[in-house]
Design a protein around this motif. Sequence first.
Motif, PDB file in Angstrom:
ATOM      1  N   PHE A 273      14.864 -12.160   8.842  1.00 27.95           N
ATOM      2  CA  PHE A 273      14.373 -13.275   8.028  1.00 27.95           C
ATOM      3  C   PHE A 273      14.314 -12.857   6.577  1.00 27.95           C
ATOM      4  CE2 PHE A 273      11.884 -16.592   6.156  1.00 27.95           C
ATOM      5  CZ  PHE A 273      12.397 -17.709   6.789  1.00 27.95           C
ATOM      6  N   ASP A 274      14.839 -13.720   5.705  1.00 29.79           N
ATOM      7  CA  ASP A 274      14.883 -13.429   4.270  1.00 29.79           C
ATOM      8  C   ASP A 274      13.994 -14.416   3.518  1.00 29.79           C
ATOM      9  OD1 ASP A 274      15.450 -12.697   1.704  1.00 29.79           O
ATOM     10  OD2 ASP A 274      17.546 -13.402   1.721  1.00 29.79           O
ATOM     11  N   THR A 275      12.767 -13.972   3.204  1.00 27.74           N
ATOM     12  CA  THR A 275      11.887 -14.836   2.392  1.00 27.74           C
ATOM     13  C   THR A 275      12.236 -14.722   0.917  1.00 27.74           C
ATOM     14  OG1 THR A 275      10.269 -13.095   1.967  1.00 27.74           O
ATOM     15  CG2 THR A 275       9.952 -14.412   3.968  1.00 27.74           C
ATOM     16  N   LEU A 280      10.254 -14.662  -4.370  1.00 26.92           N
ATOM     17  CA  LEU A 280      10.217 -15.595  -3.231  1.00 26.92           C
ATOM     18  C   LEU A 280      11.188 -16.765  -3.382  1.00 26.92           C
ATOM     19  CD1 LEU A 280       8.439 -15.786  -0.656  1.00 26.92           C
ATOM     20  CD2 LEU A 280       6.913 -17.292  -1.944  1.00 26.92           C
ATOM     21  N   LYS A 281      11.786 -17.168  -2.262  1.00 23.12           N
ATOM     22  CA  LYS A 281      12.710 -18.307  -2.252  1.00 23.12           C
ATOM     23  C   LYS A 281      11.950 -19.630  -2.294  1.00 23.12           C
ATOM     24  CE  LYS A 281      16.551 -16.290   0.373  1.00 23.12           C
ATOM     25  NZ  LYS A 281      17.566 -16.438  -0.676  1.00 23.12           N
ATOM     26  N   ASP A 282      12.679 -20.713  -2.608  1.00 27.41           N
ATOM     27  CA  ASP A 282      12.110 -22.070  -2.550  1.00 27.41           C
ATOM     28  C   ASP A 282      11.933 -22.499  -1.094  1.00 27.41           C
ATOM     29  OD1 ASP A 282      11.951 -22.469  -5.213  1.00 27.41           O
ATOM     30  OD2 ASP A 282      13.896 -23.475  -5.398  1.00 27.41           O
ATOM     31  N   GLU A 323      13.366  -7.135   8.075  1.00 27.98           N
ATOM     32  CA  GLU A 323      12.968  -8.388   7.431  1.00 27.98           C
ATOM     33  C   GLU A 323      12.831  -8.164   5.934  1.00 27.98           C
ATOM     34  OE1 GLU A 323      10.048 -10.504  10.764  1.00 27.98           O
ATOM     35  OE2 GLU A 323       9.177  -9.300   9.161  1.00 27.98           O
ATOM     36  N   ASN A 324      12.922  -9.242   5.168  1.00 29.05           N
ATOM     37  CA  ASN A 324      12.634  -9.169   3.728  1.00 29.05           C
ATOM     38  C   ASN A 324      11.398 -10.020   3.467  1.00 29.05           C
ATOM     39  OD1 ASN A 324      12.869  -8.643   0.987  1.00 29.05           O
ATOM     40  ND2 ASN A 324      14.382 -10.298   0.638  1.00 29.05           N
ATOM     41  N   MET A 325      10.239  -9.363   3.320  1.00 33.50           N
ATOM     42  CA  MET A 325       8.955 -10.066   3.226  1.00 33.50           C
ATOM     43  C   MET A 325       8.196  -9.724   1.940  1.00 33.50           C
ATOM     44  SD  MET A 325       8.683 -11.830   6.075  1.00 33.50           S
ATOM     45  CE  MET A 325       6.991 -12.064   6.609  1.00 33.50           C
ATOM     46  N   THR A 350      14.162  -8.985  -5.834  1.00 40.82           N
ATOM     47  CA  THR A 350      13.981  -8.519  -4.446  1.00 40.82           C
ATOM     48  C   THR A 350      14.723  -9.418  -3.454  1.00 40.82           C
ATOM     49  OG1 THR A 350      11.956  -9.802  -4.044  1.00 40.82           O
ATOM     50  CG2 THR A 350      11.694  -7.608  -5.016  1.00 40.82           C
ATOM     51  N   ASP A 351      15.226 -10.566  -3.952  1.00 38.60           N
ATOM     52  CA  ASP A 351      15.989 -11.457  -3.069  1.00 38.60           C
ATOM     53  C   ASP A 351      17.446 -10.998  -2.918  1.00 38.60           C
ATOM     54  OD1 ASP A 351      16.446 -13.554  -1.402  1.00 38.60           O
ATOM     55  OD2 ASP A 351      16.452 -15.116  -2.954  1.00 38.60           O
ATOM     56  N   ALA A 352      17.865 -10.047  -3.743  1.00 38.70           N
ATOM     57  CA  ALA A 352      19.215  -9.490  -3.561  1.00 38.70           C
ATOM     58  C   ALA A 352      19.075  -8.265  -2.670  1.00 38.70           C
ATOM     59  CB  ALA A 352      19.828  -9.156  -4.912  1.00 38.70           C
ATOM     60  N   GLU A 353      18.611  -8.505  -1.428  1.00 38.84           N
ATOM     61  CA  GLU A 353      18.262  -7.419  -0.509  1.00 38.84           C
ATOM     62  C   GLU A 353      19.435  -7.018   0.381  1.00 38.84           C
ATOM     63  OE1 GLU A 353      17.861 -10.469   0.186  1.00 38.84           O
ATOM     64  OE2 GLU A 353      18.631 -10.595   2.223  1.00 38.84           O
ATOM     65  N   GLY A 354      20.374  -7.946   0.599  1.00 37.78           N
ATOM     66  CA  GLY A 354      21.481  -7.667   1.522  1.00 37.78           C
ATOM     67  C   GLY A 354      22.284  -6.466   1.063  1.00 37.78           C
TER      68      GLY A 354
END
Length: 499
Positions: A273-275, A280-282, A323-325, A350-354
């Motif tokens: 899961f990628d939050t 944080l994502k929308d 997970e990305n939390m 932190t959303d560029a986690e992949g």
Amino acid sequence: MQFDTWTKALAELPIDCVAVGVQDDGELTPEAKTLDLKCREKLSRLTKRGDFSGKLGETWLVTDLEGIRAERVLLVGLGPKAKDGITRKTWRRIVVAAISAATRTRVTSLALALPRPAAKVLSDDRLGRSVAELTGNTLYRVNDLKSAKKPRPPALNRVVVAAAAKADANIRKGFKQGAALANGAALMRNLANLPGNVCTPSYLGKTAEGLARTHKSLKVKVLGLPEIKREKMGCFLAVTQGSEEPPRFIVIEHRHPKAKGAPVVLVGKGITFDTGGISLKDPPTMDEMKFDMSGAACVIGTMNTVAELNLPIHVVGLVAACENMPDGRAIKPGDIVTSAQGLTVEILNTDAEGRLILCDALNYAKRFKPDVVIDMATLTGAIVVALGVHHTGVFSNTDSLARELVDCGIAADDRAWHMPVGDEYGDQLKSNFADMANVAGRDGGSCTAAAFLAKFTQGLTWAHLDIAGTAYQGGAGKGSTGRPSAMLLEFLLRRAGAR
Ligand code: BES
Ligand code: MN
Ligand code: ZN
């Protein structure tokens, strides 16, 4: 599901239902005409009356025709007649139309006596493969968690292709490949469709271990947190540190006694899961980030296919899963971490986690001294902007490999498009404080993501598949598509010299 061919007279075929084609001007195909003559022209009378239009993909079921052994005849609309014969796209459409019409009845066995593309457009073995693949995909039902009683599953358990005798052996070979492909794609879809609270990194690990119990050719190793720490996968560890759910690094190896040469290594992004983390994502479509492990699911599904076919090729599947939390312990924008390769990364978003988990997985791949490494990942929203949901983005440090993959995508009807990676994009990742940042600006977002990965692929022949647009659907048909399983199987079959 059982697949078979029939090379004798159509009217003698012992089957529940036989599907034949009708053009949109009411013209019957040669196969339909043969049956029409046997049943005192009941089929042509029906089309002449205009009850059945022959519009592409439309179907009409006729029962109990005298003179025909099959209990039912299914008319399938072919649309307007094409000058150079039926295209592959139209053919796929009518095959799916026939199978789905059959699944809406109690038909247990269906024969396809439909027009086919010329052999140079669709070879006999690919025809067999596609029939099995399309059957599997059409019969696939989401493993939903609804509490209401499940609807009765389709009765269909046998599909027969009416064919010329000389095509028989190759079509049968294709059936095997297509059935294994459909099984792998169904496994991918089942995993990807599961919610994040069920399909955790440990669940992926357990699934992989299960494969090793089913297939003798597979060896599976699952690394937990202590082993991942020992591997010094600093970027992967950075992403997982904000989550209560323990990470897994999964290694699946398929070996064959006749396989010579270095392995093909497949690498999958397994963010269950990628939050977005602290960045944080929308909310609106955040639920779709349960699909952020589609790359991992595709690797696991493909390893199942490879093992089922026991391909004479050495293949290694690697999955980095976590997970990305957002959390008190989560990484923060500006944090600097050290990858397993030793390069330092400033995490600006932190959303560029992949790319962070993949760079350490790519580094791990090097120990196999691979022939090629192909990673697949729902990596960027930017690829959806660039290519929509139709093409997978292919990036590579070796143009010929990218072209090979694009070619496989065409052959397997699972298309991909060659995108650029290069120093220009890599330069956009400059950081004042570390060897590189994990994001550049908005421009060319998919290309800079690929360029980030490229920095970890020295010495490798590597390709990256950005499947953010193709691996799953949103909206009313929300769910995993199984892509790019078909393209990958085509690639592996070619590498195995199996076709
Ligand atoms: N998993 C997402 C990419 C994604 C977005 C997949 C939409 C499917 C649909 C990835 O981890 C991500 O968040 N990427 C960012 C990168 C950005 C911060 C540079 C993105 O695409 O917005
Ligand atoms: Mn993200
Ligand atoms: Zn992600």
